[in-house]
Design a protein around this motif. Structure first.
Motif, short mmCIF file in Angstrom:
data_model
loop_
_atom_site.label_atom_id
_atom_site.label_comp_id
_atom_site.label_asym_id
_atom_site.label_seq_id
_atom_site.Cartn_x
_atom_site.Cartn_y
_atom_site.Cartn_z
N VAL A 38 0.86 -1.19 0.00
CA VAL A 38 0.00 0.00 0.00
C VAL A 38 0.89 1.23 0.00
CG1 VAL A 38 -1.84 -1.21 1.22
CG2 VAL A 38 -0.17 0.11 2.53
N GLU A 39 0.28 2.39 -0.26
CA GLU A 39 1.06 3.62 -0.24
C GLU A 39 1.58 3.87 1.18
OE1 GLU A 39 -1.21 6.83 -1.81
OE2 GLU A 39 -1.60 5.82 -3.73
N GLU A 40 2.75 4.49 1.26
CA GLU A 40 3.40 4.70 2.55
C GLU A 40 2.49 5.41 3.54
OE1 GLU A 40 7.61 6.52 4.29
OE2 GLU A 40 7.24 6.45 2.12
N ILE A 54 -5.78 1.55 -3.55
CA ILE A 54 -4.38 1.50 -4.01
C ILE A 54 -4.16 2.37 -5.24
CG2 ILE A 54 -3.88 -0.78 -3.04
CD1 ILE A 54 -4.40 -1.95 -5.85
N GLY A 55 -5.16 3.21 -5.54
CA GLY A 55 -5.08 4.06 -6.72
C GLY A 55 -5.75 3.41 -7.92
N SER A 88 -2.42 -4.73 -6.17
CA SER A 88 -1.24 -4.33 -5.40
C SER A 88 -0.12 -5.35 -5.48
CB SER A 88 -1.63 -4.15 -3.93
OG SER A 88 -1.94 -5.42 -3.35
N ARG A 114 4.06 -1.32 -10.11
CA ARG A 114 4.27 -1.22 -8.66
C ARG A 114 4.27 -2.61 -8.01
NH1 ARG A 114 0.68 3.41 -8.69
NH2 ARG A 114 -0.93 2.27 -7.58
#
Length: 216
Positions: A38-40, A54-55, A88, A114
């Motif tokens: 996941v994003e930080e 997750i966008g 993800s 990613r």
């Protein structure tokens, strides 16, 4: 935040407490650091009992749903697995620990890139990612011992059924775009198919030739 403690608590309260008992699956989920997928800014929420964005209008599934869908594939370590919807990369990472080879298809390029980066950081080199329409599967690598679809579909894509080995299992959420039922389909040795409805669920829509259109 101590991610190792959070991961252990996730297993105890969300996975084992809900009846998942496979030692291999529990070990895999303890091993894979969910927070790197996941994003930080959302890392502290990674072990919560929920899906997360997750966008690209996509999500990382709730930990229990990841565990349940994986458990339904009954993996022993020798399988060749197809995943539709890399997202993800977290589900692919769990499968990579439990199976011999994983082939995963993602239609959204930034997510695929990613996911590849995260998987490589863990040394999971038995995962192959393709950017394509997942509803048609991965014919060049078929047949598969197990297939997992991580997006909701109106019906089972026939191409995926055809790419399943006799004795193989396919797990897929089926229904409309608002709600689905998690279904396991087994291809019997005589060519017939068994079907089990497992539980209600809600996933992002499966987009592609044999799924929903991106405009729907």
């Amino acid at each position: 935040m101590n991610f190792e403690i959070a991961r252990k608590r996730m297993i105890e309260t969300q996975i084992v407490a809900r009846g998942i008992s496979s030692p291999r699956l529990i070990e895999a989920m303890l091993k894979i650091p969910r927070h790197i997928f996941v994003e930080e800014a959302m890392a502290a929420q990674a072990y919560g009992d929920t899906s997360l964005p997750i966008g690209e209008k996509q999500t990382i599934s709730q930990p229990y749903m990841v565990a349940l869908m994986t458990d339904l594939l009954v993996l022993t370590g020798t399988e060749k697995v197809l995943e539709i919807g890399t997202g993800s990369g977290y589900q692919a990472a769990i499968l990579a620990v439990l199976a011999d080879r994983v082939y995963t298809v993602e239609r959204i390029r930034p997510l695929a890139l990613r996911a590849r980066k995260a998987l490589d950081s863990l040394g999971l080199l038995n995962v192959n990612i393709r950017m394509a329409d997942g509803t048609i599967g991965w014919k060049e690598e078929a047949p598969f011992d197990a297939i997992m679809v991580t997006a909701g579909a109106p019906d089972v894509p026939n191409d995926l059924i055809e790419q399943l080995k006799p004795g193989g299992r396919l797990v897929i959420p089926l229904g409309n775009q608002a709600a689905q039922t998690l279904v396991r389909i087994t291809r019997n040795a005589d060519g017939s198919f068994g079907r089990e409805e497992i539980t209600g669920c809600r996933f992002v829509k499966l987009v592609g030739k044999f799924g929903w259109s991106s405009e729907e």
